[in-house]
Design a protein around this motif. Structure first.
Motif, PDB file in Angstrom:
ATOM      1  N   LEU A  90       0.821  -1.200   0.000  1.00  0.00           N
ATOM      2  CA  LEU A  90       0.000   0.000   0.000  1.00  0.00           C
ATOM      3  C   LEU A  90       0.865   1.263   0.000  1.00  0.00           C
ATOM      4  CD1 LEU A  90      -3.060   0.877   0.410  1.00  0.00           C
ATOM      5  CD2 LEU A  90      -2.447   1.151   2.823  1.00  0.00           C
ATOM      6  N   ARG A  91       0.368   2.297  -0.694  1.00  0.00           N
ATOM      7  CA  ARG A  91       1.035   3.591  -0.716  1.00  0.00           C
ATOM      8  C   ARG A  91       0.011   4.660  -0.360  1.00  0.00           C
ATOM      9  NH1 ARG A  91       3.995   2.590  -6.613  1.00  0.00           N
ATOM     10  NH2 ARG A  91       5.599   1.140  -5.861  1.00  0.00           N
ATOM     11  N   VAL A  92       0.411   5.614   0.464  1.00  0.00           N
ATOM     12  CA  VAL A  92      -0.516   6.676   0.859  1.00  0.00           C
ATOM     13  C   VAL A  92       0.200   8.021   0.824  1.00  0.00           C
ATOM     14  CG1 VAL A  92      -1.838   5.120   2.353  1.00  0.00           C
ATOM     15  CG2 VAL A  92      -0.014   6.519   3.333  1.00  0.00           C
ATOM     16  N   SER A 107       1.038   5.729  -8.200  1.00  0.00           N
ATOM     17  CA  SER A 107       1.272   6.941  -7.411  1.00  0.00           C
ATOM     18  C   SER A 107       2.758   7.281  -7.412  1.00  0.00           C
ATOM     19  CB  SER A 107       0.764   6.739  -5.985  1.00  0.00           C
ATOM     20  OG  SER A 107       1.399   5.625  -5.364  1.00  0.00           O
ATOM     21  N   LEU A 108       3.586   6.237  -7.375  1.00  0.00           N
ATOM     22  CA  LEU A 108       5.037   6.368  -7.446  1.00  0.00           C
ATOM     23  C   LEU A 108       5.539   5.616  -8.681  1.00  0.00           C
ATOM     24  CD1 LEU A 108       5.975   5.637  -3.704  1.00  0.00           C
ATOM     25  CD2 LEU A 108       6.192   7.837  -4.876  1.00  0.00           C
ATOM     26  N   ALA A 143       5.462   4.641   0.142  1.00  0.00           N
ATOM     27  CA  ALA A 143       5.110   3.239   0.355  1.00  0.00           C
ATOM     28  C   ALA A 143       5.093   2.965   1.851  1.00  0.00           C
ATOM     29  CB  ALA A 143       6.112   2.326  -0.343  1.00  0.00           C
ATOM     30  N   ILE A 144       4.171   2.138   2.300  1.00  0.00           N
ATOM     31  CA  ILE A 144       4.043   1.854   3.728  1.00  0.00           C
ATOM     32  C   ILE A 144       5.021   0.760   4.119  1.00  0.00           C
ATOM     33  CG2 ILE A 144       2.493   1.086   5.554  1.00  0.00           C
ATOM     34  CD1 ILE A 144       1.994   3.898   4.451  1.00  0.00           C
ATOM     35  N   THR A 145       6.149   1.184   4.632  1.00  0.00           N
ATOM     36  CA  THR A 145       7.137   0.267   5.207  1.00  0.00           C
ATOM     37  C   THR A 145       7.760   0.956   6.399  1.00  0.00           C
ATOM     38  OG1 THR A 145       9.105   1.050   4.039  1.00  0.00           O
ATOM     39  CG2 THR A 145       7.704  -0.523   2.866  1.00  0.00           C
ATOM     40  N   VAL A 159      -4.391  10.484  -0.802  1.00  0.00           N
ATOM     41  CA  VAL A 159      -4.081   9.531  -1.873  1.00  0.00           C
ATOM     42  C   VAL A 159      -3.907   8.152  -1.251  1.00  0.00           C
ATOM     43  CG1 VAL A 159      -2.425   8.875  -3.668  1.00  0.00           C
ATOM     44  CG2 VAL A 159      -2.900  11.303  -3.225  1.00  0.00           C
ATOM     45  N   VAL A 160      -4.598   7.165  -1.804  1.00  0.00           N
ATOM     46  CA  VAL A 160      -4.433   5.770  -1.385  1.00  0.00           C
ATOM     47  C   VAL A 160      -4.237   4.941  -2.648  1.00  0.00           C
ATOM     48  CG1 VAL A 160      -5.477   3.776  -0.251  1.00  0.00           C
ATOM     49  CG2 VAL A 160      -5.863   6.061   0.675  1.00  0.00           C
ATOM     50  N   ASP A 161      -3.084   4.321  -2.766  1.00  0.00           N
ATOM     51  CA  ASP A 161      -2.771   3.490  -3.932  1.00  0.00           C
ATOM     52  C   ASP A 161      -2.875   2.023  -3.518  1.00  0.00           C
ATOM     53  OD1 ASP A 161      -1.910   2.473  -6.324  1.00  0.00           O
ATOM     54  OD2 ASP A 161       0.001   3.546  -6.364  1.00  0.00           O
TER      55      ASP A 161
END
Length: 264
Positions: A66-68, A85-86, A99-101, A208-210
């Motif tokens: 997930l990317r936000v 998104s990226l 990116a969610i990390t 933004v939610v990818d």
């Protein structure tokens, strides 16, 4: 911010080609491939308003999560919704996405020590600069089961992977004295620190939610900032008088209320 009321959030009607929204506009599912999963908030966020989603479903076989973030682009003004998104959306400018990390955790060791000293997650509110958010909705809960209480403890202490099912990811911005804003990402009730600085607070900023790669589906979680709703008070009263969430199934309650009590 705890006394501020914000309207319910939902996803914008403009989204990636592979996204399917539920009728309420609060669940986004990527139905094909691993890309074209870009979603936006229906309205610009207010300062301190968190746009919070829970990871509902994962899909094995893809690399990435997930990317936000935030964007100053009104979704309806985009000629074409970017595939990613990226880097696609970010390359348009005035967009800040991560990116969610854990690698993007901006909290320094000193800040972490101070948070530990205050008792991490013991405060009922998450405090980010001048922003104050009720913490109970920021932490996910597992599906009811024999060992769900163990999983719930892991969510509360935020030791599971940030992109695990039922993890809750939020994004917001906090106003700064110079008129700009800092973007913050929240993972299971923990502030990851400023992910981006100098955002144009005078511009409308959309979440933004990818829904990318291994993340298949996400659901918006509504956050109450003021007095709790009657629905929330009913849920808390019911939960207070049961030993385990599985016992809710035996109660003479409407199915929607049972689901609310079990999963919220």
């Amino acid at each position: 911010m705890a006394g501020v009321c914000h309207p319910p959030t939902r996803f914008h009607r403009i989204h990636g080609a592979n996204v399917r929204l539920d009728p309420a506009g609060t669940q986004a599912t990527r139905v094909d491939s691993f890309a074209n999963g870009l979603c936006f908030s229906h309205e610009p966020l207010a300062p301190g308003q968190v746009f919070l989603v829970e990871i509902e479903e994962k899909e094995l076989g893809w690399c990435g999560h997930l990317r936000v973030g935030l964007t100053a682009h009104e979704p309806g003004s985009l000629d074409v919704v970017p595939e990613y998104s990226l880097p696609d959306l970010v390359n348009l400018g005035e967009s800040w996405v991560f990116a969610i990390t854990r690698n993007h955790n901006r909290v320094t060791a000193g800040d972490r020590a101070a948070a530990d000293a205050r008792g991490f997650l013991s405060d009922p509110y998450l405090r980010i600069e001048q922003v104050k958010i009720p913490r109970d909705k920021l932490v996910g809960r597992s599906r009811p089961g024999r060992y769900s209480h163990l999983l719930d403890d892991l969510y509360k202490t935020n030791v599971l992977p940030a992109t695990a099912r039922k993890s809750r990811i939020g994004v917001l911005y906090a106003l700064q004295p110079d008129g700009t804003a800092d973007m913050h990402i929240v993972i299971n009730g923990e502030d990851m620190g400023p992910s981006a600085k100098g955002l144009p607070a005078s511009r409308p900023l959309y979440a933004v939610v990818d829904v990318f790669a291994s993340t298949k589906s996400v659901r918006i979680i509504q956050v109450e900032y003021g007095l709790p709703s009657l629905q929330t008070l009913c849920r808390l009263a019911i939960q207070k008088h049961i030993v385990h969430r599985l016992a809710i199934d035996g109660l003479n309650l409407p199915p929607p209320l049972k689901n609310l009590c079990k999963y919220e």
